[in-house]
Motif scaffolding. Structure first.
Motif, mmCIF file in Angstrom:
data_model
loop_
_atom_site.group_PDB
_atom_site.id
_atom_site.type_symbol
_atom_site.label_atom_id
_atom_site.label_comp_id
_atom_site.label_asym_id
_atom_site.label_seq_id
_atom_site.Cartn_x
_atom_site.Cartn_y
_atom_site.Cartn_z
ATOM 1 N N GLN A 39 0.832 -1.201 0.000
ATOM 2 C CA GLN A 39 0.000 0.000 0.000
ATOM 3 C C GLN A 39 0.868 1.252 0.000
ATOM 4 O OE1 GLN A 39 -2.668 0.486 3.320
ATOM 5 N NE2 GLN A 39 -4.010 1.861 2.180
ATOM 6 N N LYS A 63 -1.865 -0.489 -8.602
ATOM 7 C CA LYS A 63 -3.201 -1.073 -8.460
ATOM 8 C C LYS A 63 -4.056 -0.172 -7.593
ATOM 9 C CE LYS A 63 -3.840 -4.755 -5.840
ATOM 10 N NZ LYS A 63 -3.860 -6.172 -5.378
ATOM 11 N N VAL A 65 -7.820 0.094 -5.583
ATOM 12 C CA VAL A 65 -8.968 -0.640 -5.050
ATOM 13 C C VAL A 65 -9.949 0.383 -4.488
ATOM 14 C CG1 VAL A 65 -9.770 -2.331 -3.375
ATOM 15 C CG2 VAL A 65 -7.574 -2.670 -4.520
ATOM 16 N N LYS A 67 -13.452 1.005 -2.608
ATOM 17 C CA LYS A 67 -14.450 0.354 -1.761
ATOM 18 C C LYS A 67 -15.506 1.379 -1.375
ATOM 19 C CE LYS A 67 -13.582 -0.317 2.596
ATOM 20 N NZ LYS A 67 -13.031 -0.817 3.885
#
Length: 533
Positions: A39, A63, A65, A67
């Motif tokens: 991260q 990447k 992500v 949410k």
């Protein structure tokens, strides 16, 4: 060839949650390290109030992500990705604890390390502290510090250091750094501050403990500071200034002690050729007075060292209205420090420099300092006085510098100078010795001297250099032993830069950083003069 990393900017964002908690919804960013994703950042809230990047990858992959929670009323986010050479913040080990810290008006404690008794070697930890409101700032007060330092320079922080950055990333500008037992107080100019600890060699050090909190109060410029002998006190000048300021600090040591100071500029700049009201500079006064006599000005070209004669020093930092610099950092230590120096220097074919005590600030009264300069046996020592601001007197009987053609003051004198005189001197052999003496009256900013090695002078009786005669004699002797004519030997009879770039391995005691291997273009004339001597 394109840069190997990527930069991601959040142009706009409206995601549920309060940064940095991001409990219900978040945009998490990951960079790849070997075969694992690490991260490198997190975002939630509104981009107009939450600290937003930029974020950097550790390679050509990143990447994301996203949410979401039950509240889907936000408009989401808009991103921009570009190439960059900067890398992401290193992976956070369990020794470091949580990376994202929420600063509130009630002080919280950060202790490192928290999971072990001593700081681990080779560890890099990063903490991002964020205020609850974009109009607030983050303040840190170091309560205790035991961070490994270099034994050669109390202020170098070469082994391990803790650095504070003015924003949510180590890519932001530096506020200050510390090591040893220094306990600074520092503050951001915005709603976030990043703290990064790099431990190269711990050697059983215990780390540090600090408190952090959010505040609306502007950081104080100036004031009275009382030193103690058990720690280094670190002060910073205005970090970002939109208007000119005149900051005064009165710094006091315990009775019967004096003060040693190291000054560094947080953003190195070239010293201006002319005094300008828009340029930052620092003045240090030996005592409480800041009278009309200017005690020398420091513009931030390199590190500066200062030793007081008594228990009090006054620092005055002037900031210009249109200056783009980022302030300065001063490290103070109380103790018993000698203002006179005894130094041994090694000359080679690089330009090196030494300065008088406290240069460019005023040198102390009643000083007797010496410099013994040595080079290779078949070389000479040459010096050129780059800057000289000494008390002027007939015959230079008050404050003066005198050079001697040997290893001590019993050798023949090469001359004495004072005032603004800037002579060049050359030894006949491999040693030169200099003495700097001052009396109890007028003081000034002192001197800066360039020194280097040079080939021996030409022997006028033979037309060859003395070194060449020795080398040729040696070659002839070896050739006779081998039964060969000297002409067959291919060895050069003159020393065409054999020792250029070579450091002879001699120690240079008390040499301040920035005083060697520094060749400003404004001093080219002095180098040309040396080559003609």
């Amino acid at each position: 060839m394109q840069p190997p990393n990527m930069r991601l900017d959040i142009l706009s964002g409206d995601v549920e949650g309060d940064y940095p908690q991001c409990v219900n919804a978040s945009l998490d960013l990951y960079g790849i390290d070997g075969n694992q994703w690490l991260q490198i950042g997190r975002f939630c809230g509104n981009s107009s109030t939450s600290p937003v990047g930029p974020y950097y990858s550790n390679g050509i992959y990143m990447k994301l992500v996203f949410k979401t929670g039950s509240d889907t009323s936000g408009t989401g986010f808009r991103l921009r990705v570009s190439h960059s050479t900067k890398k992401a913040i290193p992976f956070q080990s369990p020794f470091c604890g949580p990376r994202f810290l929420n600063a509130t008006t009630h002080p919280k404690i950060l202790k490192f390390p928290e999971l072990s008794k001593f700081a681990p070697n080779g560890e890099t930890c990063t903490w991002i502290m964020t205020a609850p409101d974009p109009g607030m700032m983050v303040r840190i007060v170091v309560l205790d510090s035991d961070v490994q330092i270099s034994p050669d320079d109390y202020f170098a922080c070469a082994y391990s250091r803790v650095t504070a950055y003015n924003g949510p990333s180590p890519s932001n500008d530096t506020i200050l750094f510390w090591c040893g037992n220094s306990r600074p107080t520092l503050q951001s100019t915005g709603s976030a501050m990043t703290l990064q600890s790099i431990t190269r060699y711990s050697n059983g050090r215990k780390g540090f403990t600090l408190k952090y909190y959010a505040t609306n109060e502007t950081s104080i410029c100036g004031g009275t500071v009382n030193l103690t002998t058990d720690k280094v006190t670190t002060l910073t000048g205005p970090y970002e200034n939109s208007s000119s300021q005149d900051c005064h600090w009165t710094v006091r040591a315990p009775d019967n002690m004096n003060i040693r100071i190291k000054v560094r500029k947080l953003k190195q700049e070239t010293e201006p050729t002319n005094t300008s009201t828009t340029s930052d500079y620092l003045e240090l006064y030996d005592g409480t007075s800041t009278g009309s006599t200017t005690p020398g000005r420091w513009w931030g070209k390199s590190y500066a060292y200062y030793i007081s004669s008594g228990t009090v020093v006054t620092a005055r930092f002037i900031t210009g209205a249109s200056d783009t610099t980022r302030g300065l950092q001063m490290d103070f230590k109380a103790g018993h420090f000698n203002t006179s120096q005894e130094m041994r220097l090694s000359a080679d074919y690089h330009d090196k420099y030494f300065v008088s005590t406290n240069y460019p600030f005023n040198y102390p009264s009643n000083v007797e300092s010496t410099w013994k300069i040595q080079t290779d046996d078949y070389d000479q020592v040459k010096i050129a006085v780059i800057d000289s601001r000494l008390e002027n007197s007939v015959g230079c009987l008050t404050d003066y510098v005198e050079a001697f053609d040997g290893s001590d003051s019993s050798a023949a004198s090469l001359g004495r100078w004072c005032g603004g005189s800037q002579p060049n001197k050359t030894s006949s052999g491999s040693f030169m010795f200099l003495i700097f003496k001052t009396n109890s009256h007028t003081v000034n900013s002192g001197f800066r001297i360039l020194y280097m090695a040079h080939y021996k002078e030409i022997d006028t009786d033979t037309g060859f250099s003395k070194v060449a005669l020795i080398v040729m004699g040696t070659i002839a002797g070896v050739a006779l032993l081998c039964g060969l004519p000297p002409a067959i030997c291919k060895c050069a009879s003159k020393r065409t830069g054999v020792n250029e770039g070579k450091n002879n391995g001699r120690s240079v005691s008390n040499q301040a950083p920035g005083d060697t291997m520094d060749t400003p273009s404004t001093e080219d004339n002095h180098k040309r003069l040396l080559n003609k001597i």
